[in-house]
Write an enzyme that holds these catalytic residues in place. Structure first.
Site, short mmCIF file in Angstrom:
data_model
loop_
_atom_site.label_atom_id
_atom_site.label_comp_id
_atom_site.label_asym_id
_atom_site.label_seq_id
_atom_site.Cartn_x
_atom_site.Cartn_y
_atom_site.Cartn_z
N CYS A 110 46.80 174.96 -14.53
CA CYS A 110 46.36 175.94 -15.53
C CYS A 110 44.87 176.20 -15.51
CB CYS A 110 46.81 175.48 -16.92
SG CYS A 110 48.56 175.05 -16.97
N HIS A 143 40.75 176.75 -24.40
CA HIS A 143 42.01 176.57 -23.67
C HIS A 143 43.17 176.59 -24.67
CE1 HIS A 143 44.61 175.45 -20.41
NE2 HIS A 143 44.93 174.28 -20.95
N GLU A 147 40.14 168.97 -26.94
CA GLU A 147 39.18 170.02 -26.58
C GLU A 147 38.15 170.23 -27.69
OE1 GLU A 147 39.08 174.68 -25.06
OE2 GLU A 147 40.92 173.87 -25.94
N LYS A 177 45.95 182.34 -26.26
CA LYS A 177 47.33 181.96 -26.02
C LYS A 177 48.21 182.05 -27.27
CE LYS A 177 46.13 178.79 -22.24
NZ LYS A 177 44.66 178.87 -22.35
N HIS A 181 50.92 180.90 -22.66
CA HIS A 181 50.12 180.21 -21.64
C HIS A 181 50.48 180.77 -20.27
CE1 HIS A 181 47.89 177.45 -19.43
NE2 HIS A 181 48.26 176.31 -19.96
N PHE A 238 47.14 170.43 -15.66
CA PHE A 238 47.83 169.19 -15.32
C PHE A 238 47.13 168.56 -14.11
CE2 PHE A 238 52.45 169.83 -17.05
CZ PHE A 238 51.95 169.86 -18.34
#
Length: 488
Positions: free
Chosen positions: A239, A379, A390, A410, A415, A474
């Site tokens: 991502c 994010h 975050e 998002k 996402h 990831f």
């Protein structure tokens, strides 16, 4: 979240410690705090690589002057001269941002395949997509959606930069590169090839199986279509992919290897294999009864992310080259950074070191101080662990967040995985050019630790001085890119 010493321009030791009551995470959902087995896969099927405690790490930053200086060399200053996208709100930039400003949710029930037996049955599925005028009918039928989205977004970005076919033919195309990445690649092409092998045997596998599955094909096809012969490859960092591409593309220009880079991300994973795979990771929201309320970054009732798809592409160009050809300059790319958590396949570090150091390094690369930043496109995936990790990392870097607006794109489009950074970079640049920050929708019960203004549910007027866009993937891949209004 564990405390650590902070960030400064000289060598500093970050000390992380974990509370004994901190929950472990399988995938992205919390479970009871207990020793994780050494086996990679549990009987439940959830991902559970061994999660080590965050070690004390000595992070040495390169020395910086007390007052950061931005790049002055027009050969190395990088400006944005075009943008193109494919999104759940269509392929027009202004329509896309208008929908975001209105707080419209693009999340709906999936009908691309029969998801009735899936535990998650919704996502940011693109409908009524048209490639007319960009891809010929024969290739359009063969291509995986991942590459269709890439070609359309890339071509629209070039058109937006006044770099159509006739103009490109007059230019040195060996100085124009393409760097559009994907986290998953041609997942439908891959799944169809495996299905053909299992059901009918290897002789029934299409010759397009491998070419349309591999992740570099978006950049390759766009170059073949336009004749661009500069640096060409793809990056796949889950991502964080699109931001990694922006960072690498900018460095090609700064090193003098290209005058223009077509850069971004593309993804089309809303299909049975993609949705099923993320369900197995326990990563997705299961709010099937109210899909448009499912993506809710920083809300106490969040329960996972919502899958999206699309493509976001920027035309990045040296200021010198843009000025010579009289290009319309939309904004400026100041810098960026990439780091790795080196911790766990899916979970963020409990001390936030990977993210906070990435933000600090991006500001150093951009030549700006933390006090200059007043907008963060986060994010913010709506996961239990990631959202707070975050925010805490942001608060470590920006000691005073009173002037900062932070939002989560998002919450409306889901996402986009490898495409997320591309779409969110466009949202960041539109915030700069319009003076309006889109809301984070579904903000009903904010986490008390989130003390930054998340622009809850309604847009806000805000003059952006410097904005950053965060993307994490990831594997512990962290990326931050920095944009600002263009000032000659």
């Amino acid at each position: 979240m564990a405390a650590f010493a902070g960030i400064c321009s000289s060598g500093v030791r970050f000390r992380g410690k974990e509370s004994g009551s901190l929950a472990q995470y399988h995938g992205l959902r919390p479970v009871e705090n207990k020793q994780m087995a050494s086996a990679m896969v549990r009987p439940s099927g959830s991902i559970s690589s061994p999660a080590r405690k965050c070690r004390t790490i000595r992070a040495v930053a390169s020395p910086t002057v007390s007052a950061p200086k931005r790049e002055k060399d027009p050969k190395k200053r990088i400006v944005i001269t075009g943008m193109g996208l494919v999104s759940v709100f269509g392929s027009d930039i202004d329509t896309f941002y208008d929908k975001l400003l209105q707080g419209v949710s693009g999340i709906s029930l999936i009908d691309r395949f029969d998801a009735s037996n899936f535990s998650v049955r919704f996502g940011g599925q693109i409908r009524d997509f048209s490639s007319k005028g960009y891809i010929d009918g024969k290739n359009d039928r063969r291509l995986d959606d991942c590459w269709r989205y890439c070609l359309v977004a890339g071509r629209r970005a070039l058109d937006n930069a006044s770099l159509g076919t006739e103009v490109l033919e007059t230019m040195d195309r060996s100085r124009i590169g393409v760097l559009v990445g994907s986290g998953m690649g041609g997942l439908t092409a891959f799944s169809n090839g495996v299905e053909a092998l299992i059901q009918k045997g290897y002789k029934k596998i299409t010759p397009f199986f491998i070419p349309y599955s591999i992740t570099n094909m978006g950049s390759a096809l766009l170059a073949i279509d336009t004749g661009l012969m500069g640096p060409n490859y793809s990056i796949s960092t889950a991502c964080a992919t699109a931001n990694y591409c922006f960072y690498a593309a900018a460095n090609h220009i700064r090193r003098g290897e290209a005058d223009i880079m077509v850069a971004g991300g593309t993804e089309a994973a809303i299909m049975a294999t993609g949705v099923g795979g993320f369900i197995a990771c326990r990563a997705l929201s299961q709010r099937n009864e109210d899909p448009q309320k499912a993506s809710r970054p920083w809300d106490k009732d969040r329960d996972g992310f919502v899958m999206g798809e699309g493509s976001g592409v920027l035309i990045m160009e040296s200021l010198e080259h843009a000025m010579k050809r009289g290009a319309n300059i939309i904004a400026e790319y100041l810098g960026g950074a990439i780091t790795c958590d080196a911790h766990h396949m899916t979970d963020p570090r409990s001390d936030g070191l990977g993210v906070s150091s990435c933000i600090a390094k991006s500001l150093e690369d951009a030549g700006v101080s933390p006090e200059e930043v007043n907008y963060v496109n986060a994010h913010a995936t709506s996961t239990l662990a990631g959202d707070l990790a975050e925010v805490n990392a942001i608060k470590k870097v920006f000691k005073d967040t009173s002037e900062i607006k932070m939002n989560g794109t998002k919450s409306m489009i889901g996402h986009g995985l490898g495409a997320a950074g591309g779409l969110e970079a466009i949202a960041t640049i539109k915030a700069i050019t319009t003076g309006w920050i889109h809301p984070t929708i579904n903000q009903y019960n904010l986490e008390p630790d989130v003390t930054i203004d998340t622009v809850p549910n309604v847009k806000k007027k805000h003059e952006v001085h410097v904005g950053i866009s965060n993307s994490f993937g990831f594997g512990g891949h962290n990326s931050v890119v920095v944009f600002a209004p263009f000032n000659p």
